[in-house]
Design a protein around this motif. Structure first.
Motif, PDB file in Angstrom:
ATOM      1  N   GLN A  31      34.069  45.405  20.172  1.00 48.68           N
ATOM      2  CA  GLN A  31      34.346  44.230  19.339  1.00 48.68           C
ATOM      3  C   GLN A  31      34.547  42.963  20.166  1.00 48.68           C
ATOM      4  O   GLN A  31      34.792  41.896  19.610  1.00 48.68           O
ATOM      5  N   GLY A  32      34.495  43.085  21.491  1.00 47.45           N
ATOM      6  CA  GLY A  32      34.677  41.925  22.348  1.00 47.45           C
ATOM      7  C   GLY A  32      34.698  42.346  23.801  1.00 47.45           C
ATOM      8  O   GLY A  32      35.060  43.483  24.129  1.00 47.45           O
ATOM      9  N   PRO A  33      34.317  41.445  24.719  1.00 48.26           N
ATOM     10  CA  PRO A  33      34.194  41.812  26.133  1.00 48.26           C
ATOM     11  C   PRO A  33      35.538  42.076  26.790  1.00 48.26           C
ATOM     12  O   PRO A  33      36.575  41.578  26.355  1.00 48.26           O
ATOM     13  N   ILE A  34      35.501  42.852  27.865  1.00 48.73           N
ATOM     14  CA  ILE A  34      36.713  43.180  28.634  1.00 48.73           C
ATOM     15  C   ILE A  34      36.469  42.817  30.088  1.00 48.73           C
ATOM     16  O   ILE A  34      35.419  43.142  30.666  1.00 48.73           O
ATOM     17  N   TYR A  35      37.458  42.148  30.686  1.00 47.66           N
ATOM     18  CA  TYR A  35      37.395  41.734  32.083  1.00 47.66           C
ATOM     19  C   TYR A  35      38.509  42.433  32.854  1.00 47.66           C
ATOM     20  O   TYR A  35      39.688  42.276  32.527  1.00 47.66           O
ATOM     21  N   ILE A  36      38.135  43.203  33.865  1.00 46.62           N
ATOM     22  CA  ILE A  36      39.095  43.869  34.750  1.00 46.62           C
ATOM     23  C   ILE A  36      38.864  43.297  36.144  1.00 46.62           C
ATOM     24  O   ILE A  36      37.871  43.595  36.795  1.00 46.62           O
ATOM     25  N   GLY A  37      39.790  42.468  36.606  1.00 43.10           N
ATOM     26  CA  GLY A  37      39.565  41.690  37.809  1.00 43.10           C
ATOM     27  C   GLY A  37      39.902  42.394  39.108  1.00 43.10           C
ATOM     28  O   GLY A  37      40.216  43.591  39.156  1.00 43.10           O
ATOM     29  N   GLU A  38      39.876  41.613  40.159  1.00 41.21           N
ATOM     30  CA  GLU A  38      40.091  42.097  41.519  1.00 41.21           C
ATOM     31  C   GLU A  38      41.479  42.708  41.691  1.00 41.21           C
ATOM     32  O   GLU A  38      42.473  42.144  41.252  1.00 41.21           O
ATOM     33  N   GLU A  39      41.528  43.902  42.294  1.00 36.64           N
ATOM     34  CA  GLU A  39      42.773  44.595  42.631  1.00 36.64           C
ATOM     35  C   GLU A  39      43.651  44.897  41.407  1.00 36.64           C
ATOM     36  O   GLU A  39      44.863  45.074  41.541  1.00 36.64           O
ATOM     37  N   VAL A  40      43.058  44.979  40.249  1.00 32.40           N
ATOM     38  CA  VAL A  40      43.794  45.386  39.053  1.00 32.40           C
ATOM     39  C   VAL A  40      44.027  46.895  39.090  1.00 32.40           C
ATOM     40  O   VAL A  40      43.147  47.658  39.512  1.00 32.40           O
ATOM     41  N   LYS A  41      45.203  47.327  38.639  1.00 36.18           N
ATOM     42  CA  LYS A  41      45.537  48.747  38.610  1.00 36.18           C
ATOM     43  C   LYS A  41      45.976  49.135  37.203  1.00 36.18           C
ATOM     44  O   LYS A  41      47.005  48.667  36.725  1.00 36.18           O
ATOM     45  N   LEU A  42      45.194  49.983  36.561  1.00 37.04           N
ATOM     46  CA  LEU A  42      45.500  50.444  35.213  1.00 37.04           C
ATOM     47  C   LEU A  42      45.917  51.904  35.268  1.00 37.04           C
ATOM     48  O   LEU A  42      45.126  52.779  35.645  1.00 37.04           O
ATOM     49  N   GLN A  43      47.165  52.169  34.878  1.00 37.47           N
ATOM     50  CA  GLN A  43      47.666  53.532  34.953  1.00 37.47           C
ATOM     51  C   GLN A  43      47.182  54.377  33.776  1.00 37.47           C
ATOM     52  O   GLN A  43      46.696  53.868  32.752  1.00 37.47           O
ATOM     53  N   MET A  44      47.368  55.681  33.930  1.00 37.50           N
ATOM     54  CA  MET A  44      46.880  56.653  32.969  1.00 37.50           C
ATOM     55  C   MET A  44      47.374  56.351  31.556  1.00 37.50           C
ATOM     56  O   MET A  44      48.524  56.002  31.337  1.00 37.50           O
ATOM     57  N   GLY A  45      46.456  56.490  30.600  1.00 37.81           N
ATOM     58  CA  GLY A  45      46.805  56.300  29.200  1.00 37.81           C
ATOM     59  C   GLY A  45      46.696  54.865  28.720  1.00 37.81           C
ATOM     60  O   GLY A  45      46.927  54.595  27.536  1.00 37.81           O
ATOM     61  N   THR A  46      46.319  53.943  29.583  1.00 36.40           N
ATOM     62  CA  THR A  46      46.148  52.550  29.166  1.00 36.40           C
ATOM     63  C   THR A  46      44.977  52.443  28.197  1.00 36.40           C
ATOM     64  O   THR A  46      43.897  52.984  28.437  1.00 36.40           O
ATOM     65  N   ILE A  47      45.202  51.736  27.092  1.00 37.38           N
ATOM     66  CA  ILE A  47      44.159  51.494  26.095  1.00 37.38           C
ATOM     67  C   ILE A  47      43.969  49.988  25.964  1.00 37.38           C
ATOM     68  O   ILE A  47      44.933  49.242  25.770  1.00 37.38           O
ATOM     69  N   ILE A  48      42.724  49.534  26.067  1.00 35.62           N
ATOM     70  CA  ILE A  48      42.420  48.103  25.974  1.00 35.62           C
ATOM     71  C   ILE A  48      41.330  47.895  24.938  1.00 35.62           C
ATOM     72  O   ILE A  48      40.263  48.516  25.000  1.00 35.62           O
TER      73      ILE A  48
END
Length: 377
Positions: free
Chosen positions: A172-189
């Motif tokens: 439904q829309g774009p997602i941007y995950i930038g430099e050195e981003v850390k997403l832990q387990m179970g993250t929903i975006i």
């Protein structure tokens, strides 16, 4: 590219954009994936070599307004609806009085500028759709780490980003995950959404559409249609929605806000310029929070709350809809946050985020203290 271009702060807009405008000029307000000034850098704005172009700091760029600025004659003011959008001066006369410029041009196109804090949220979706440029990436690499990515062709994931056991839905829309981003387990975006350089999530974070998590922020719980300025934390459970959060904020566990009134009427918020409540006309508006704010666990903010700067606040009941800067304590037994203690705490948070303490920190704090003296009483 900006050559011979500077930005100016309209005093009335600076006042109307409190508390977000205490520690940053208008062009340093965050929206979408960047500050307003950074958005201008993606356009070629080059006035004649002998001319200085001065642009309203909260003016949002587009191709038509850029063309109008390119054609603006020397010593001319560009206005719309009585608002000065830009003006030109001869090089060497940058400090001339604006009122001394005789030529005025009325801009007939569509100009958009940030007038109130909630305007950032109003432009957020369009900014994310416009600014996020998807790019191919090694989806098998992320799938092997337990990630589920829906509509990957609408995602940008920097090679240095770390994702494990996450779900990204860009359908439904774009997602941007930038430099050195850390997403832990179970993250929903859910897109559109952006995580900027060095930001991170805790386990199970739920990020809903139209959200920007600024550089160096750490977030958890549920966040919806909100903008987090750089270096703030909301690391635990709790809901933040339809909100703009300043820098060096730390929200205690289960800090939450309401963003819709029970009777579904438009939301009113405290306006620093008017020194009273202002009807925003919006059905959904949560929290406008300044810089260097700490909230205790279970803090609850009502619909349309405005929180100043340098605040340490907690309560088991709903907090007031306006909390002036330099407020300390558990509501309703609050006190004035003493200057030296507030300065010490601010410096510690800046250090924790590995940032340099601004040379003008004490000066700005003094200005805030004086400006809000009447509010504290």
């Amino acid at each position: 590219m900006l050559e011979n271009v500077t930005f100016y702060n309209d005093p009335l807009l600076v006042q109307a954009l409190r508390p977000l405008s205490y520690y940053r000029s208008l062009d340093q307000l965050w929206l979408g994936t960047s500050t307003i000034q950074d958005k201008w850098k993606s356009y070629s704005v080059c006035p004649p070599a002998s001319t200085q172009l001065v642009i309203l700091g909260s003016l949002l760029p587009n191709a038509n307004i850029v063309q109008a600025l390119q054609e603006l004659k020397p010593n001319t003011v560009l206005v719309q609806d009585r608002q000065v959008l830009a003006f030109t001066l001869d090089i060497g006369e940058e400090h001339s009085h604006l009122g001394s410029i005789k030529n005025t041009m009325e801009y007939s196109g569509t100009a958009q500028w940030i007038k109130h804090p909630e305007d950032l949220l109003n432009h957020q979706s369009a900014a994310l759709f416009h600014e996020i440029q998807p790019a191919p990436f090694d989806i098998e690499k992320y799938q092997a780490l337990g990630n589920i990515i829906l509509a990957p062709s609408f995602c940008y994931i920097h090679p240095s980003a770390q994702l494990t056991g996450c779900m990204l839905d860009a359908s439904q829309g774009p997602i941007y995950i930038g430099e050195e981003v850390k997403l832990q387990m179970g993250t929903i975006i859910q897109g559109p959404a952006a995580f900027l350089k060095g930001s991170s999530t805790n386990l199970g974070a739920k990020i809903r559409p139209n959200t920007t998590i600024g550089p160096g922020c750490k977030v958890g719980g549920e966040i919806n249609h909100s903008i987090f300025f750089p270096f703030s934390n909301k690391a635990h459970e709790g809901y933040i929605g339809s909100s703009v959060i300043g820098s060096f904020v730390n929200m205690g566990a289960l800090t939450s806000n309401s963003n819709v009134k029970n009777d579904l009427k438009p939301v009113s918020i405290f306006d620093y310029h008017l020194a009273t409540q202002r009807n925003t006309g919006l059905k959904a508006l949560g929290l406008i929070m300044g810089d260097f704010v700490t909230t205790g666990i279970h803090s609850k903010f009502n619909t349309g709350s405005v929180v100043g700067c340098h605040i340490n606040i907690s309560s088991q009941a709903f907090l007031p809809k306006f909390i002036p800067s330099f407020t300390w304590g558990e509501y309703p037994q609050v006190q004035t946050y003493q200057m030296e203690k507030a300065k010490q705490v601010a410096s510690q948070w800046i250090g924790l985020k590995q940032q340099a303490i601004p040379e003008n920190l004490a000066q700005v704090m003094e200005e805030i203290w004086k400006e809000e003296a009447s509010f504290r009483t």
